[in-house]
Write a protein that holds these residues in place. Structure first.
Motif, PDB file in Angstrom:
ATOM      1  N   ASN A  15      62.682  45.648   5.033  1.00 42.54           N
ATOM      2  CA  ASN A  15      61.570  45.710   5.980  1.00 42.54           C
ATOM      3  C   ASN A  15      62.183  45.603   7.368  1.00 42.54           C
ATOM      4  OD1 ASN A  15      59.477  45.157   7.763  1.00 42.54           O
ATOM      5  ND2 ASN A  15      58.317  43.980   6.261  1.00 42.54           N
ATOM      6  N   ASP A  16      62.283  46.712   8.077  1.00 42.22           N
ATOM      7  CA  ASP A  16      62.900  46.722   9.406  1.00 42.22           C
ATOM      8  C   ASP A  16      62.066  45.978  10.450  1.00 42.22           C
ATOM      9  OD1 ASP A  16      65.061  48.122   8.446  1.00 42.22           O
ATOM     10  OD2 ASP A  16      64.594  49.992   9.460  1.00 42.22           O
ATOM     11  N   ASP A  17      60.781  45.767  10.183  1.00 42.62           N
ATOM     12  CA  ASP A  17      59.929  45.050  11.133  1.00 42.62           C
ATOM     13  C   ASP A  17      60.271  43.569  11.198  1.00 42.62           C
ATOM     14  OD1 ASP A  17      58.537  47.416  11.681  1.00 42.62           O
ATOM     15  OD2 ASP A  17      57.069  47.014  10.099  1.00 42.62           O
ATOM     16  N   ILE A  18      60.581  42.972  10.046  1.00 40.47           N
ATOM     17  CA  ILE A  18      60.894  41.533  10.020  1.00 40.47           C
ATOM     18  C   ILE A  18      62.331  41.284   9.563  1.00 40.47           C
ATOM     19  CG2 ILE A  18      58.490  40.813   9.698  1.00 40.47           C
ATOM     20  CD1 ILE A  18      59.110  40.395   6.708  1.00 40.47           C
ATOM     21  N   LEU A  53      56.831  41.877  -0.748  1.00 36.82           N
ATOM     22  CA  LEU A  53      56.965  42.925   0.260  1.00 36.82           C
ATOM     23  C   LEU A  53      55.610  43.204   0.931  1.00 36.82           C
ATOM     24  CD1 LEU A  53      59.138  45.962  -0.053  1.00 36.82           C
ATOM     25  CD2 LEU A  53      56.745  46.409   0.246  1.00 36.82           C
ATOM     26  N   VAL A  54      54.537  43.294   0.143  1.00 37.49           N
ATOM     27  CA  VAL A  54      53.192  43.598   0.655  1.00 37.49           C
ATOM     28  C   VAL A  54      52.633  42.437   1.467  1.00 37.49           C
ATOM     29  CG1 VAL A  54      50.795  44.008  -0.065  1.00 37.49           C
ATOM     30  CG2 VAL A  54      52.646  45.318  -1.103  1.00 37.49           C
ATOM     31  N   THR A  55      52.755  41.209   0.960  1.00 42.31           N
ATOM     32  CA  THR A  55      52.169  40.060   1.676  1.00 42.31           C
ATOM     33  C   THR A  55      52.960  39.728   2.934  1.00 42.31           C
ATOM     34  OG1 THR A  55      53.336  38.526   0.214  1.00 42.31           O
ATOM     35  CG2 THR A  55      51.069  39.053  -0.342  1.00 42.31           C
ATOM     36  N   GLU A  56      54.280  39.719   2.846  1.00 42.15           N
ATOM     37  CA  GLU A  56      55.098  39.383   4.009  1.00 42.15           C
ATOM     38  C   GLU A  56      55.111  40.502   5.044  1.00 42.15           C
ATOM     39  OE1 GLU A  56      58.831  38.332   2.231  1.00 42.15           O
ATOM     40  OE2 GLU A  56      57.952  36.572   1.259  1.00 42.15           O
ATOM     41  N   PRO A  82      48.219  42.965  -2.962  1.00 44.61           N
ATOM     42  CA  PRO A  82      49.364  42.217  -3.483  1.00 44.61           C
ATOM     43  C   PRO A  82      49.266  41.924  -4.978  1.00 44.61           C
ATOM     44  CG  PRO A  82      47.989  40.807  -2.118  1.00 44.61           C
ATOM     45  CD  PRO A  82      47.446  42.201  -1.997  1.00 44.61           C
ATOM     46  N   ASN A  83      48.050  41.958  -5.534  1.00 46.58           N
ATOM     47  CA  ASN A  83      47.890  41.721  -6.973  1.00 46.58           C
ATOM     48  C   ASN A  83      48.228  42.949  -7.808  1.00 46.58           C
ATOM     49  OD1 ASN A  83      47.020  39.037  -6.591  1.00 46.58           O
ATOM     50  ND2 ASN A  83      45.019  39.814  -5.995  1.00 46.58           N
TER      51      ASN A  83
END
Length: 159
Positions: free
Chosen positions: A98-101, A126-129, A58-59
């Motif tokens: 993000n189709d998952d969430i 996007l990466v963390t969530e 994420p960084n």
């Protein structure tokens, strides 16, 4: 809408949108069946890759996309003015879902001439969530309802 966040409902599915100043809700009025499960039907998930340590960090805030797949399955469907901006070396803002969430983001898509790669930039949320983990496979599909619409890049992680 408060603080740049909102919700849109489509077919009983809620979509949370993220954004800062000038952000707008993203109306998901596209209904694409999970054709992967239909034998003999074309697979809409045309861009695939395994997440690297860099992608899942994420960084680092960027995801490198497979060049050939982007050229074949995303660039031909961009609006011409967006394609012109991208080809001039400047990033463009695209809708990423993000189709998952069922969460929507506005992310930069850029072409880096020095490494000849396409990248999604500013991807921290996007990466963390999305719970990105190096080694997991991610798949993308570009959707656009008609020639005048901007389109959206959908993704899902495979278990």
């Amino acid at each position: 809408m408060e603080g740049g966040r909102g919700a849109a409902m489509e077919g009983g599915r809620g979509v949370v949108t993220e954004g800062g100043r000038g952000a707008r809700d993203i109306n998901l009025n596209i209904s694409i069946p999970e054709r992967e499960e239909i034998q003999g039907a074309p697979n809409p998930w045309t861009i695939r890759k395994k997440l690297s340590n860099t992608d899942a960090n994420p960084n680092r805030c960027e995801i490198i996309l497979p060049v050939r797949q982007v050229k074949e399955h995303l660039l031909p469907y961009l609006l011409q003015h967006k394609l012109d901006i991208l080809q001039s070396g400047r990033p463009i803002l695209i809708h990423v879902i993000n189709d998952d969430i069922m969460k929507a983001y506005r992310i930069k898509l850029a072409f880096k001439k020095s490494s000849t790669s396409y990248r999604l930039q500013e991807t921290r949320a996007l990466v963390t969530e999305g719970n990105f983990i190096a080694g997991k496979e991610i798949k993308f599909r570009w959707t656009r309802v008609n020639q005048d619409e901007e389109g959206e890049l959908h993704f899902t992680l495979l278990s």
